[in-house]
Design a protein around this motif. Sequence first.
Motif, PDB file in Angstrom:
ATOM      1  N   ALA A 138       0.824  -1.206   0.000  1.00  0.00           N
ATOM      2  CA  ALA A 138       0.000   0.000   0.000  1.00  0.00           C
ATOM      3  C   ALA A 138       0.860   1.259   0.000  1.00  0.00           C
ATOM      4  N   VAL A 139       2.006   1.224   0.680  1.00  0.00           N
ATOM      5  CA  VAL A 139       2.890   2.390   0.756  1.00  0.00           C
ATOM      6  C   VAL A 139       3.487   2.707  -0.605  1.00  0.00           C
ATOM      7  N   GLY A 140       4.055   1.695  -1.281  1.00  0.00           N
ATOM      8  CA  GLY A 140       4.678   1.898  -2.585  1.00  0.00           C
ATOM      9  C   GLY A 140       5.932   2.759  -2.499  1.00  0.00           C
ATOM     10  N   GLY A 141       6.439   3.159  -3.665  1.00  0.00           N
ATOM     11  CA  GLY A 141       7.623   3.998  -3.732  1.00  0.00           C
ATOM     12  C   GLY A 141       8.916   3.273  -3.405  1.00  0.00           C
ATOM     13  N   TRP A 142       8.940   1.952  -3.558  1.00  0.00           N
ATOM     14  CA  TRP A 142      10.142   1.191  -3.211  1.00  0.00           C
ATOM     15  C   TRP A 142      11.142   1.248  -4.343  1.00  0.00           C
ATOM     16  N   PHE A 143      12.397   1.395  -3.967  1.00  0.00           N
ATOM     17  CA  PHE A 143      13.511   1.551  -4.914  1.00  0.00           C
ATOM     18  C   PHE A 143      14.231   0.227  -5.116  1.00  0.00           C
ATOM     19  N   THR A 144      14.645  -0.387  -4.020  1.00  0.00           N
ATOM     20  CA  THR A 144      15.306  -1.693  -4.078  1.00  0.00           C
ATOM     21  C   THR A 144      14.834  -2.564  -2.920  1.00  0.00           C
ATOM     22  N   ALA A 145      15.086  -3.860  -3.060  1.00  0.00           N
ATOM     23  CA  ALA A 145      14.805  -4.808  -1.986  1.00  0.00           C
ATOM     24  C   ALA A 145      15.834  -5.921  -2.046  1.00  0.00           C
ATOM     25  N   HIS A 146      16.148  -6.481  -0.900  1.00  0.00           N
ATOM     26  CA  HIS A 146      17.023  -7.650  -0.854  1.00  0.00           C
ATOM     27  C   HIS A 146      16.474  -8.658   0.150  1.00  0.00           C
ATOM     28  N   ALA A 147      16.505  -9.923  -0.240  1.00  0.00           N
ATOM     29  CA  ALA A 147      16.066 -11.010   0.632  1.00  0.00           C
ATOM     30  C   ALA A 147      17.197 -12.017   0.803  1.00  0.00           C
ATOM     31  N   ASP A 148      17.442 -12.429   2.031  1.00  0.00           N
ATOM     32  CA  ASP A 148      18.286 -13.585   2.331  1.00  0.00           C
ATOM     33  C   ASP A 148      17.369 -14.676   2.848  1.00  0.00           C
ATOM     34  N   TRP A 149      17.297 -15.792   2.127  1.00  0.00           N
ATOM     35  CA  TRP A 149      16.462 -16.915   2.555  1.00  0.00           C
ATOM     36  C   TRP A 149      17.372 -18.139   2.540  1.00  0.00           C
ATOM     37  N   LEU A 150      18.034 -18.368   3.653  1.00  0.00           N
ATOM     38  CA  LEU A 150      19.094 -19.366   3.724  1.00  0.00           C
ATOM     39  C   LEU A 150      18.796 -20.400   4.798  1.00  0.00           C
ATOM     40  N   GLY A 151      18.729 -21.649   4.392  1.00  0.00           N
ATOM     41  CA  GLY A 151      18.556 -22.754   5.319  1.00  0.00           C
ATOM     42  C   GLY A 151      19.832 -23.561   5.437  1.00  0.00           C
ATOM     43  N   SER A 152      19.879 -24.414   6.444  1.00  0.00           N
ATOM     44  CA  SER A 152      21.049 -25.279   6.649  1.00  0.00           C
ATOM     45  C   SER A 152      20.668 -26.747   6.522  1.00  0.00           C
ATOM     46  N   VAL A 153      19.649 -27.019   5.696  1.00  0.00           N
ATOM     47  CA  VAL A 153      19.142 -28.381   5.520  1.00  0.00           C
ATOM     48  C   VAL A 153      20.259 -29.339   5.123  1.00  0.00           C
ATOM     49  N   PHE A 154      21.156 -28.898   4.229  1.00  0.00           N
ATOM     50  CA  PHE A 154      22.211 -29.771   3.720  1.00  0.00           C
ATOM     51  C   PHE A 154      23.588 -29.432   4.280  1.00  0.00           C
ATOM     52  N   ALA A 155      23.631 -28.631   5.338  1.00  0.00           N
ATOM     53  CA  ALA A 155      24.913 -28.339   5.980  1.00  0.00           C
ATOM     54  C   ALA A 155      25.475 -29.612   6.607  1.00  0.00           C
ATOM     55  N   GLU A 156      26.788 -29.626   6.820  1.00  0.00           N
ATOM     56  CA  GLU A 156      27.439 -30.846   7.317  1.00  0.00           C
ATOM     57  C   GLU A 156      26.872 -31.303   8.655  1.00  0.00           C
ATOM     58  N   ASP A 157      26.494 -30.360   9.513  1.00  0.00           N
ATOM     59  CA  ASP A 157      25.995 -30.726  10.835  1.00  0.00           C
ATOM     60  C   ASP A 157      24.474 -30.716  10.905  1.00  0.00           C
ATOM     61  N   SER A 158      23.815 -30.816   9.744  1.00  0.00           N
ATOM     62  CA  SER A 158      22.359 -30.717   9.700  1.00  0.00           C
ATOM     63  C   SER A 158      21.683 -31.911  10.371  1.00  0.00           C
ATOM     64  N   SER A 159      20.634 -31.620  11.119  1.00  0.00           N
ATOM     65  CA  SER A 159      19.758 -32.661  11.670  1.00  0.00           C
ATOM     66  C   SER A 159      18.346 -32.499  11.117  1.00  0.00           C
ATOM     67  N   ALA A 215      11.242  -0.997  -9.548  1.00  0.00           N
ATOM     68  CA  ALA A 215      12.190  -1.373  -8.497  1.00  0.00           C
ATOM     69  C   ALA A 215      13.044  -2.553  -8.941  1.00  0.00           C
ATOM     70  N   ALA A 216      14.214  -2.668  -8.307  1.00  0.00           N
ATOM     71  CA  ALA A 216      15.096  -3.815  -8.513  1.00  0.00           C
ATOM     72  C   ALA A 216      15.184  -4.590  -7.208  1.00  0.00           C
ATOM     73  N   SER A 217      15.302  -5.905  -7.304  1.00  0.00           N
ATOM     74  CA  SER A 217      15.437  -6.723  -6.107  1.00  0.00           C
ATOM     75  C   SER A 217      16.483  -7.799  -6.325  1.00  0.00           C
ATOM     76  N   SER A 218      17.004  -8.300  -5.222  1.00  0.00           N
ATOM     77  CA  SER A 218      17.910  -9.442  -5.263  1.00  0.00           C
ATOM     78  C   SER A 218      17.551 -10.367  -4.114  1.00  0.00           C
ATOM     79  N   ALA A 219      17.890 -11.629  -4.266  1.00  0.00           N
ATOM     80  CA  ALA A 219      17.613 -12.616  -3.218  1.00  0.00           C
ATOM     81  C   ALA A 219      18.719 -13.656  -3.217  1.00  0.00           C
ATOM     82  N   THR A 220      19.269 -13.931  -2.049  1.00  0.00           N
ATOM     83  CA  THR A 220      20.244 -15.001  -1.888  1.00  0.00           C
ATOM     84  C   THR A 220      19.500 -16.202  -1.317  1.00  0.00           C
ATOM     85  N   LEU A 221      19.527 -17.307  -2.048  1.00  0.00           N
ATOM     86  CA  LEU A 221      18.697 -18.472  -1.735  1.00  0.00           C
ATOM     87  C   LEU A 221      19.589 -19.695  -1.596  1.00  0.00           C
TER      88      LEU A 221
END
Length: 322
Positions: A138-159, A215-221
């Motif tokens: 509703a606000v609008g006027g966004w210039f950029t956005a960045h998302a970090d969506w990082l899991g550790s499902v496959f990390a070495e110590d994952s349970s 707007a431009a966005s980036s996401a690290t997944l």
Amino acid sequence: MTTPRIGLLGTGPWARRVHAPALAAHPGVEFAGIWGRRAEAAAALAQVHRTHPYESPDELFGACDAVAIALPPSVQAALALRAAEAGCHLLLDKPVATSVPEARALAAAADRAGIASVVFFTARFGEQEGEWIAAQAAVGGWFTAHADWLGSVFAEDSSSPYAHSPWRREKGGLWDVGPHALSVLLPVLGDAEAVTATRGPADAVLLTMRHSSGAASSATLGLTAPAAASGVEVTLRGTAGITSLPRRQDGPEAAYRHAIDALLAAAETGLPNACDLHFGLRVTEILAAAEEALSPAVPRESPPLMPQGASPHGEIGRGGHQ
């Protein structure tokens, strides 16, 4: 009025943790039964929740008004199409499919059958997150956005109980957590008009988009981040300043209850939810464009915009409702 009967397809960790308990506890539905690819697992889960195991998906469809699906996307798409053809409303997991033709066929089948559909995105249906997304749209006027969506499902110590998930091993974080990031970015910034993607360490992908709002966005997944580095953050920057997605206060069960409510509302009113199959299709199209851009790593225009009436701009109310 009769209580809507909802059945469940799937018996894995996500079905046991979220779908089945939420369906059993929801006061507005009758948990009609369970089908699973392993009959013994379906019988055990049905016993826990005092419902009925079914020997085939089609038998379950015949006993239900709607079905919830907690299965890998390649399995989900084909079974959801059969459920739609049987006249069942659909509560789907993300992504609806990892193939654009499959997702398009499913959306077309739902349209032909005239059934309601909702795709479950935990952030979009979380109460605080849903309210934040609606407010920023509703606000609008966004210039950029960045998302970090990082899991550790496959990390070495994952349970993680999902560490042995074949489809996640094959498709990685782009397809598993990428839909969550898109479910936040698209309603705020508009549809993705151009998509690029770059590979990072392990399964990590850096996704970048140009949106219809300008707007431009980036996401690290990814699903292989060290446990100490895992987590979710989304930050918007624009004329209103800087704001970040609130951290989830409740588990996914609460969000799933909102998704059930959304399906019931869409089925009763005939009005499509903002997170219906057409939105799910658009998410698949964007992720497929990103996957294609990974080899070779050159910018590519995304597929055509969504059909009229299926835009991700739709207003979202409390808990992700339209």
